[in-house]
Design a protein around this motif. Sequence first.
Motif, mmCIF file in Angstrom:
data_model
loop_
_atom_site.group_PDB
_atom_site.id
_atom_site.type_symbol
_atom_site.label_atom_id
_atom_site.label_comp_id
_atom_site.label_asym_id
_atom_site.label_seq_id
_atom_site.Cartn_x
_atom_site.Cartn_y
_atom_site.Cartn_z
ATOM 1 N N CYS B 244 0.908 -1.241 0.227
ATOM 2 C CA CYS B 244 0.020 -0.119 0.114
ATOM 3 C C CYS B 244 0.929 1.208 0.132
ATOM 4 N N THR B 245 0.792 2.014 -1.032
ATOM 5 C CA THR B 245 1.830 3.147 -1.329
ATOM 6 C C THR B 245 1.092 4.261 -1.548
ATOM 7 N N THR B 246 1.926 5.570 -1.290
ATOM 8 C CA THR B 246 1.573 6.833 -1.845
ATOM 9 C C THR B 246 2.465 7.325 -2.979
ATOM 10 N N HIS B 247 2.142 7.620 -3.882
ATOM 11 C CA HIS B 247 2.515 8.454 -5.045
ATOM 12 C C HIS B 247 2.579 9.990 -5.267
ATOM 13 N N ASP B 248 3.646 10.340 -5.407
ATOM 14 C CA ASP B 248 3.636 12.155 -5.798
ATOM 15 C C ASP B 248 3.621 11.975 -7.130
ATOM 16 N N LEU B 249 2.484 12.820 -7.541
ATOM 17 C CA LEU B 249 2.131 12.907 -8.938
ATOM 18 C C LEU B 249 2.441 14.207 -9.699
ATOM 19 N N GLY B 250 3.047 15.002 -8.898
ATOM 20 C CA GLY B 250 3.542 16.271 -9.521
ATOM 21 C C GLY B 250 2.461 17.477 -9.140
ATOM 22 N N HIS B 251 2.764 18.672 -9.247
ATOM 23 C CA HIS B 251 1.823 19.693 -9.262
ATOM 24 C C HIS B 251 1.096 19.818 -7.897
ATOM 25 N N GLY B 252 1.443 19.113 -6.902
ATOM 26 C CA GLY B 252 0.766 19.192 -5.623
ATOM 27 C C GLY B 252 -0.492 17.873 -5.557
ATOM 28 N N HIS B 253 -0.206 17.107 -6.734
ATOM 29 C CA HIS B 253 -1.396 15.880 -6.709
ATOM 30 C C HIS B 253 -0.512 14.753 -6.009
ATOM 31 N N SER B 254 -1.541 14.074 -5.599
ATOM 32 C CA SER B 254 -0.956 12.672 -5.246
ATOM 33 C C SER B 254 -2.026 11.522 -5.136
ATOM 34 N N VAL B 255 -1.559 10.314 -5.043
ATOM 35 C CA VAL B 255 -2.592 9.162 -5.024
ATOM 36 C C VAL B 255 -2.143 8.310 -3.782
ATOM 37 N N MET B 256 -3.004 8.119 -2.741
ATOM 38 C CA MET B 256 -2.624 7.179 -1.773
ATOM 39 C C MET B 256 -3.610 5.868 -2.066
#
Lengths: 173, 434
Positions: B244-256
């Motif tokens: 179970c991970t969180t990605h930094d997708l850039g521009h302040g966006h992320s997905v957990m």
Amino acid sequence: MTETTSLRTAVAGVPLTDPRVVRAIELVWREAELLDRADYTAWDALYAEDGTYVVPIDGSVEEFDDVLNMVYDDTRMRRMRIVRMTEGHALAAVDAARTVRTVSRFVPAVVSDDEVVLRSAQVLVAYKRGRHDLWVGDVEHRIRLSETGDRIVRKVVRLVDSEGAPPAAGFLL
Amino acid sequence: MTIELTPDALDVHGETPADLVLPDRVAGRLYTDPDLFELEMTRIFERSWVWVAHESEVPKPGSFKTTHVGRQPVIVARNRKGEINTLLNRCRHRGASVCEQPSGQANGFTCPYHAWSYSLDGQLRGIPYPEGYEGVLAKGDITLGKLRTESYGAMVFATADPDAEPLTDFLGDVKLWIDRFFGLGGGYPVKVLGRHRFRFRGNWKIQLENTTDGYHFPIVHRSWMASVDAETAEMMSFMTDPTCTTHDLGHGHSVMQMVPTHSDLSADDGTEPLQARFDDLVAELKGTGLDDAAVRKLVHAMHGTGFNLNLFPNVSMSAAFLRVLRPISVDETEIEHIALGPDGPPEVVDPVNRAKLRIHEHFQGPFGFGTPDDAEGWDRVQRGAQAAPTMPILVNRGLARETPSPEGWPTSHVTDETGMRTAYAQWKAMMGDD
């Protein structure tokens, strides 16, 4: 049975002093006091086994299955809610606002020997951390009358600001 | 990076807003300083792409909803050609709002004050007693202010900045996750089912952080976890699961990703049993003539996708709902939780959506089993952060175990604060941009 075509109107000729209406009002006031004391276990005992407790978002609807509500509890859900409010793990309930509510402006909408539908107004003040929040709404109780004890079959609380943005609550209406 | 927990080593001071955000901590002032809030409204909410609608909320020509971009009231309306516009809800004459309905169907908008009337495109159509404007006003030149409006995957965004980058660039790698999110329709298009709204007495960024805060879940939501069936509780047991991970997708966006096996619902291999709580629903759907695969697709998607996609600055796409935040003041924020479900033949989607509505009510809203506990936590942050304005809020959890994913996204565990770090990096970039 003296029943009108709409729950939004009063039963002609049935005074508030009718003994059946008085029984219903007593139950509603008892409920209000239990909720202000947060005695949710005793509150549950006021409900029939098939009782529902509803706080809708759309104040105009009578059927709640196909719409989003704030609360739409059958007995199973209501009892889970009571566990949540009493077991000590819910931050909002542990540090809940203190509430005082007044229920009045009673109108009997349906009156029979078996059942009373009572409309009323509820004004609730919730105090927490230096602020008073106002929760105001129309309330409808459908109460089953019985020799073994009167019970709430359905309670609906229609807040005046149900489509607005109230604060999240650690108490019940 | 180990940081020393002494005041001198920690405090975040600065001459400019950008100085108040470091890679691993931000100043507590970010929650409490009214001057910073004013700057945020202009530098972030009047420059960024701000989510305003899901296309199903304005389904046909003449459909509209009213909302806000930052603090500015706007109308999102679909014109006769089917295009969606975002109009400032402000009459060009004396400034009155021209629409106070939350949503509806209209031919245009008429100001109640002096009856100036505007088309669905915002064009000024009529002025009563026009003689007084002869020689001083050219009606054809006047429109309600219009914000740039662009959509991706039925998500409609607007910006007050005519020079903002195209929405598609602003979203970047988020688009893949938006595509995945709408897998929640279980093979059908997605529509808005309803919305809860509530306010809390805290800064908007406390909510922005919360949607990417896996760490709080079993603590704040212990009461909700105790009330759901064992299968759902197990599904949400991600605290020690390394997948179970969180990605930094850039521009302040992320997905957990809390339930990574449900991140891409279309990748279902059929081996995961459907939850027993939906047995009656499965039977009802089979009775409509749907084949087993179609029924499985719908029921497998009942809880939505297994992630929270957190978009800077105001919307997240979480499981099966949208979370939309609106800053009211430095210490008050309004939240909408918008329930979503499949749009299709009533005999198929109605029973599915009934179950989805009950799932949504169970957690969300002013009386949900989740929201009030979140709100209590956020209130407490706002109150506590009044102490020592330069003392930082820590956002360093998992910094030492953050590594790039194969896609190149900085990635850490779902309980880590990677998503907050990218949001604050975007905040710093926008607030530091004079």
